[in-house]
Scaffold this active site. Structure first.
Site, PDB file in Angstrom:
ATOM      1  N   ARG A  38      10.884 -13.008  -2.326  1.00  0.00           N
ATOM      2  CA  ARG A  38      12.046 -13.495  -3.094  1.00  0.00           C
ATOM      3  C   ARG A  38      13.380 -13.097  -2.481  1.00  0.00           C
ATOM      4  NH1 ARG A  38       9.760 -11.208  -8.620  1.00  0.00           N
ATOM      5  NH2 ARG A  38       9.315  -9.581  -7.087  1.00  0.00           N
TER       6      ARG A  38
ATOM      7  N   LYS B 242      -7.892  -7.726  -1.698  1.00  0.00           N
ATOM      8  CA  LYS B 242      -8.428  -7.039  -2.862  1.00  0.00           C
ATOM      9  C   LYS B 242      -7.261  -6.459  -3.667  1.00  0.00           C
ATOM     10  CE  LYS B 242      -8.653  -2.286  -1.715  1.00  0.00           C
ATOM     11  NZ  LYS B 242      -9.271  -1.015  -1.664  1.00  0.00           N
TER      12      LYS B 242
ATOM     13  N   HIS C 168     -11.561  -5.185   4.385  1.00  0.00           N
ATOM     14  CA  HIS C 168     -11.235  -4.834   5.770  1.00  0.00           C
ATOM     15  C   HIS C 168     -12.262  -3.870   6.377  1.00  0.00           C
ATOM     16  CE1 HIS C 168      -9.223  -1.376   3.880  1.00  0.00           C
ATOM     17  NE2 HIS C 168      -9.407  -0.772   5.035  1.00  0.00           N
TER      18      HIS C 168
ATOM     19  N   LYS D  10     -14.066  -3.377  10.547  1.00  0.00           N
ATOM     20  CA  LYS D  10     -14.028  -2.146  11.360  1.00  0.00           C
ATOM     21  C   LYS D  10     -15.037  -2.256  12.496  1.00  0.00           C
ATOM     22  CE  LYS D  10     -12.404   1.171   7.919  1.00  0.00           C
ATOM     23  NZ  LYS D  10     -11.284   1.797   8.601  1.00  0.00           N
TER      24      LYS D  10
ATOM     25  N   GLU E 251     -10.849  10.710   1.613  1.00  0.00           N
ATOM     26  CA  GLU E 251      -9.437  10.801   2.005  1.00  0.00           C
ATOM     27  C   GLU E 251      -8.945  12.195   1.671  1.00  0.00           C
ATOM     28  OE1 GLU E 251      -6.901   7.480   0.788  1.00  0.00           O
ATOM     29  OE2 GLU E 251      -8.766   6.482   0.248  1.00  0.00           O
TER      30      GLU E 251
ATOM     31  N   ASP F 266     -11.564   0.727  -6.719  1.00  0.00           N
ATOM     32  CA  ASP F 266     -10.796   0.667  -5.482  1.00  0.00           C
ATOM     33  C   ASP F 266     -11.696   0.743  -4.247  1.00  0.00           C
ATOM     34  OD1 ASP F 266      -8.284   0.498  -4.201  1.00  0.00           O
ATOM     35  OD2 ASP F 266      -8.279   2.648  -3.799  1.00  0.00           O
TER      36      ASP F 266
ATOM     37  N   HIS G  68     -15.728  -1.834  -0.750  1.00  0.00           N
ATOM     38  CA  HIS G  68     -16.031  -1.283   0.576  1.00  0.00           C
ATOM     39  C   HIS G  68     -17.408  -0.604   0.644  1.00  0.00           C
ATOM     40  CE1 HIS G  68     -11.917  -2.211   1.171  1.00  0.00           C
ATOM     41  NE2 HIS G  68     -11.431  -1.146   0.587  1.00  0.00           N
TER      42      HIS G  68
ATOM     43  N   LYS H  87     -10.295  10.971  -3.327  1.00  0.00           N
ATOM     44  CA  LYS H  87      -9.008  11.381  -2.765  1.00  0.00           C
ATOM     45  C   LYS H  87      -8.892  12.899  -2.838  1.00  0.00           C
ATOM     46  CE  LYS H  87      -6.454   7.149  -3.450  1.00  0.00           C
ATOM     47  NZ  LYS H  87      -6.277   6.844  -2.017  1.00  0.00           N
TER      48      LYS H  87
HETATM   49  P1  NAP Z   1       4.073  -4.589  -2.373  1.00  0.00           P
HETATM   50  O1  NAP Z   1       4.510  -3.606  -1.363  1.00  0.00           O
HETATM   51  O2  NAP Z   1       4.489  -4.408  -3.796  1.00  0.00           O
HETATM   52  O3  NAP Z   1       4.564  -6.015  -1.864  1.00  0.00           O
HETATM   53  C1  NAP Z   1       4.497  -7.153  -2.652  1.00  0.00           C
HETATM   54  C2  NAP Z   1       5.101  -8.310  -1.881  1.00  0.00           C
HETATM   55  O4  NAP Z   1       5.009  -9.482  -2.712  1.00  0.00           O
HETATM   56  C3  NAP Z   1       6.569  -8.129  -1.537  1.00  0.00           C
HETATM   57  O5  NAP Z   1       6.839  -8.763  -0.313  1.00  0.00           O
HETATM   58  C4  NAP Z   1       7.262  -8.856  -2.672  1.00  0.00           C
HETATM   59  O6  NAP Z   1       8.547  -9.241  -2.272  1.00  0.00           O
HETATM   60  C5  NAP Z   1       6.326 -10.038  -2.853  1.00  0.00           C
HETATM   61  N1  NAP Z   1       6.418 -10.642  -4.180  1.00  0.00           N
HETATM   62  C6  NAP Z   1       6.196 -10.057  -5.368  1.00  0.00           C
HETATM   63  N2  NAP Z   1       6.394 -10.928  -6.371  1.00  0.00           N
HETATM   64  C7  NAP Z   1       6.743 -12.104  -5.800  1.00  0.00           C
HETATM   65  C8  NAP Z   1       7.079 -13.376  -6.286  1.00  0.00           C
HETATM   66  N3  NAP Z   1       7.094 -13.644  -7.607  1.00  0.00           N
HETATM   67  N4  NAP Z   1       7.393 -14.342  -5.419  1.00  0.00           N
HETATM   68  C9  NAP Z   1       7.395 -14.086  -4.080  1.00  0.00           C
HETATM   69  N5  NAP Z   1       7.064 -12.906  -3.547  1.00  0.00           N
HETATM   70  C10 NAP Z   1       6.759 -11.923  -4.400  1.00  0.00           C
HETATM   71  O7  NAP Z   1       2.480  -4.725  -2.411  1.00  0.00           O
HETATM   72  P2  NAP Z   1       1.447  -4.410  -1.227  1.00  0.00           P
HETATM   73  O8  NAP Z   1       1.128  -2.955  -1.249  1.00  0.00           O
HETATM   74  O9  NAP Z   1       1.928  -5.008   0.035  1.00  0.00           O
HETATM   75  O10 NAP Z   1       0.142  -5.146  -1.755  1.00  0.00           O
HETATM   76  C11 NAP Z   1       0.012  -6.562  -1.724  1.00  0.00           C
HETATM   77  C12 NAP Z   1      -1.422  -6.913  -2.129  1.00  0.00           C
HETATM   78  O11 NAP Z   1      -2.326  -6.372  -1.182  1.00  0.00           O
HETATM   79  C13 NAP Z   1      -1.853  -6.343  -3.473  1.00  0.00           C
HETATM   80  O12 NAP Z   1      -2.775  -7.212  -4.066  1.00  0.00           O
HETATM   81  C14 NAP Z   1      -2.557  -5.058  -3.084  1.00  0.00           C
HETATM   82  O13 NAP Z   1      -3.480  -4.659  -4.054  1.00  0.00           O
HETATM   83  C15 NAP Z   1      -3.249  -5.504  -1.815  1.00  0.00           C
HETATM   84  N6  NAP Z   1      -3.567  -4.420  -0.903  1.00  0.00           N
HETATM   85  C16 NAP Z   1      -2.604  -3.595  -0.433  1.00  0.00           C
HETATM   86  C17 NAP Z   1      -2.927  -2.577   0.457  1.00  0.00           C
HETATM   87  C18 NAP Z   1      -1.876  -1.676   1.043  1.00  0.00           C
HETATM   88  O14 NAP Z   1      -2.247  -0.840   1.888  1.00  0.00           O
HETATM   89  N7  NAP Z   1      -0.632  -1.789   0.666  1.00  0.00           N
HETATM   90  C19 NAP Z   1      -4.265  -2.400   0.865  1.00  0.00           C
HETATM   91  C20 NAP Z   1      -5.235  -3.284   0.387  1.00  0.00           C
HETATM   92  C21 NAP Z   1      -4.871  -4.279  -0.498  1.00  0.00           C
HETATM   93  P3  NAP Z   1       9.773  -9.438  -3.313  1.00  0.00           P
HETATM   94  O15 NAP Z   1       9.556  -8.487  -4.443  1.00  0.00           O
HETATM   95  O16 NAP Z   1      10.972  -9.172  -2.496  1.00  0.00           O
HETATM   96  O17 NAP Z   1       9.680 -10.845  -3.743  1.00  0.00           O
END
Ligand code: NAP
Length: 484
Positions: A43, A142, A172, A176, A210, A229, A234, A334
């Site tokens: 956004r 996920k 993921h 691996k 972890e 989680d 996994h 953890k």
């Molecule tokens: P995050 O850091 O909160 O990022 C969310 C992203 O989505 C941001 O770019 C945000 O940008 C965008 N977003 C949110 N609402 C939006 C909307 N209405 N329209 C357009 N863009 C929007 O989350 P994350 O940690 O990257 O995780 C993302 C997904 O991957 C989740 O489902 C999480 O469970 C999964 N995941 C994450 C990890 C990890 O290591 N982080 C690992 C495995 C899985 P804006 O708010 O600027 O729009």
């Protein structure tokens, strides 16, 4: 092959910590098809140049060997674009359709790296905007739901817009290198198959540990817990890779059919098993390596009365001719004693001892997934001669370190998976029926815990979890690998 990779959540943690570095590595290795665009979507109101600057600055946090030189980044940056789009606003999708129409790439990948509660809406809107064409692939991160019902709901909504062969559900761990080598070891060699069964294997242990706490993800984790989680996805995928029958070929559905059979043959839970074969824990604060660390309930974003588990140990059995009676132990958590993920396949004792050896079996295959990946085959070999008793056997191991052997040619998990999505290879992605079977198996545990007033057992930070985990495995006459 031209491609457009649309990264929904292009400014998020997953995008800059995992996806961009993986895409850059593929670019550096020359395996990312030429003529691609990577379109970050969020956004924020960013120009392409601002988005490139943002990604460039994020690379400062990436380990040195994987960081681009300024020249490399300049070339990579040519692929990066940004589109402001609010995924909850139907009108915004027109801008994406317009951008994709500009060049009609042969393959379009829609990667949903956003909160899962947006998945259904995004898929509906992609379909309504005509963006679910046959050349489109959808990648889902996920967690896909928090229980069987919500998982089904998401999968059904997604399938209304895309066919199963267009849907790439990421786990993921399957990307691996050590897991792919597990497949290669089992199905590319004849050596292990004859012993890969109950007659020769006494138990199998899967550990995903972890040493860190929940860090900044307390609010997310408190709603999730270790079972959802790590175990539901996994750990069960690792168990499938270990226990599945050889597939008839290397095609995605042949592999996924065999994994599904494993999930379906996991022994159903009885009240006794739920009580005795599952341990949940929650870390307490303490001093770890000279540093005071907070307990889970003191972490930011966590409810001070939280009953969320940060540790699970469980014992599973597979009802099949190959595996009947062989316990598969899973342990994850953890703030444990180390950051490591490994699988230990323990073989039975030699049937008749002609040497003097300490009791127990010394034959084990260790598959290391983290921090390094490789294989170790432990056995006994003749060591020194004892004056009184003749030959004395000593434990030794054959060590295959994949990092050393394959070095810089190696492909990381997200890099492998992203390349597979672009190429349309589904082998390492999870089918919806696998996910449902996994949820169906873990749900009784969740229900049991919800009705169990005892809550998770506290464990000291920096240990291997509650002592009940060791007691569980000791009841079978075994021990966790670091205890034996
Ligand atoms: P995050 O850091 O909160 O990022 C969310 C992203 O989505 C941001 O770019 C945000 O940008 C965008 N977003 C949110 N609402 C939006 C909307 N209405 N329209 C357009 N863009 C929007 O989350 P994350 O940690 O990257 O995780 C993302 C997904 O991957 C989740 O489902 C999480 O469970 C999964 N995941 C994450 C990890 C990890 O290591 N982080 C690992 C495995 C899985 P804006 O708010 O600027 O729009």
């Amino acid at each position: 092959m031209s491609f457009d990779l649309v990264l929904f959540g292009g400014t998020g943690d997953l995008a800059w910590r995992k996806l961009m570095p993986a895409l850059f590595q593929a670019f550096r290795h020359g395996t990312l098809p030429a003529g691609g665009r990577i379109i970050g979507v969020a956004r924020d109101d960013l120009s392409d140049a601002q988005y490139r600057d943002l990604i460039r600055s994020r690379f400062d946090d990436v380990e040195l060997a994987k960081r681009p030189t300024p020249e490399e980044f300049d070339r990579f940056a040519g692929l990066l674009h940004f589109l402001r789009l609010d995924l909850s606003q139907p009108a915004d999708y027109g801008r994406l359709a317009h951008m994709l129409r500009e060049r009609h790439a042969e393959t379009v990948v829609m990667y949903l790296a956003t909160a899962p509660d947006l998945f259904t809406r995004v898929c509906q809107q992609l379909a309504a905007s005509g963006l679910n064409r046959p050349n489109t692939r959808l990648v889902l991160e996920k967690p896909l739901g928090h229980d069987l019902a919500s998982n089904r709901e998401i999968n059904e909504a997604v399938r209304r817009a895309f066919s199963e062969r267009q849907i790439f559900r990421i786990d993921h761990y399957l990307g691996k290198p050590a897991v792919q080598n597990l497949f290669a070891m089992r199905f590319g060699n004849a050596l292990f198959e004859p012993v890969w069964r109950r007659e020769h294997i006494s138990n199998i242990q899967i550990t995903i540990a972890e040493d860190l706490g929940v860090e900044k993800r307390g609010a997310f984790y408190d709603k999730t817990g270790a079972l959802r989680d790590m175990v539901q996805n996994h750990a069960l995928q690792l168990l499938c890779a270990l226990a599945m029958e050889p597939p008839i070929n290397a095609h995605a559905d042949a592999i996924r059919d065999e994994k599904l059979k494993v999930l379906r043959s996991l022994q159903r839970w009885t009240p006794m098993m739920l009580d005795q074969h599952v341990v949940r824990g929650q870390y307490a604060g303490g001093n770890v390596g000279g540093r005071e660390v907070p307990g889970y309930r003191e972490e930011p974003g966590v409810n001070p009365d939280s009953r969320t588990e940060t540790f699970v140990a469980l014992r599973a059995e597979i009802s099949s001719w190959r595996w009947a009676g062989v316990p598969f132990y899973i342990r994850t958590g953890k703030r444990l004693a180390a950051r490591e993920a490994h699988i230990v396949v323990n073989f039975r004792e030699a049937p008749h001892a002609i040497y003097e050896t300490p009791p127990g079996s010394w034959n084990r295959l260790v598959i290391n997934l983290q921090p390094r990946d490789g294989l170790q085959l432990h056995m006994l070999a003749q060591g020194q001669e004892s004056r009184r008793n003749g030959p004395v056997l000593a434990p030794v191991h054959l060590d295959l370190d994949f990092d050393k052997r394959f070095g810089s040619e190696r492909v990381g998990a997200y890099e492998r998976l992203l390349l597979d999505v672009i190429a349309g290879r589904l082998n390492l992605f999870v089918r919806s029926d696998e996910q449902e079977a996994a949820w169906r198996w873990v749900e009784p545990i969740m229900e049991h815990w919800a009705g169990d007033a005892r809550g998770p057992r506290p464990y000291a930070a920096g240990t291997w979890g509650p002592s009940a985990s060791s007691a569980m495995i000791a009841r079978d006459g075994f021990c966790w690998s670091e205890e034996c």
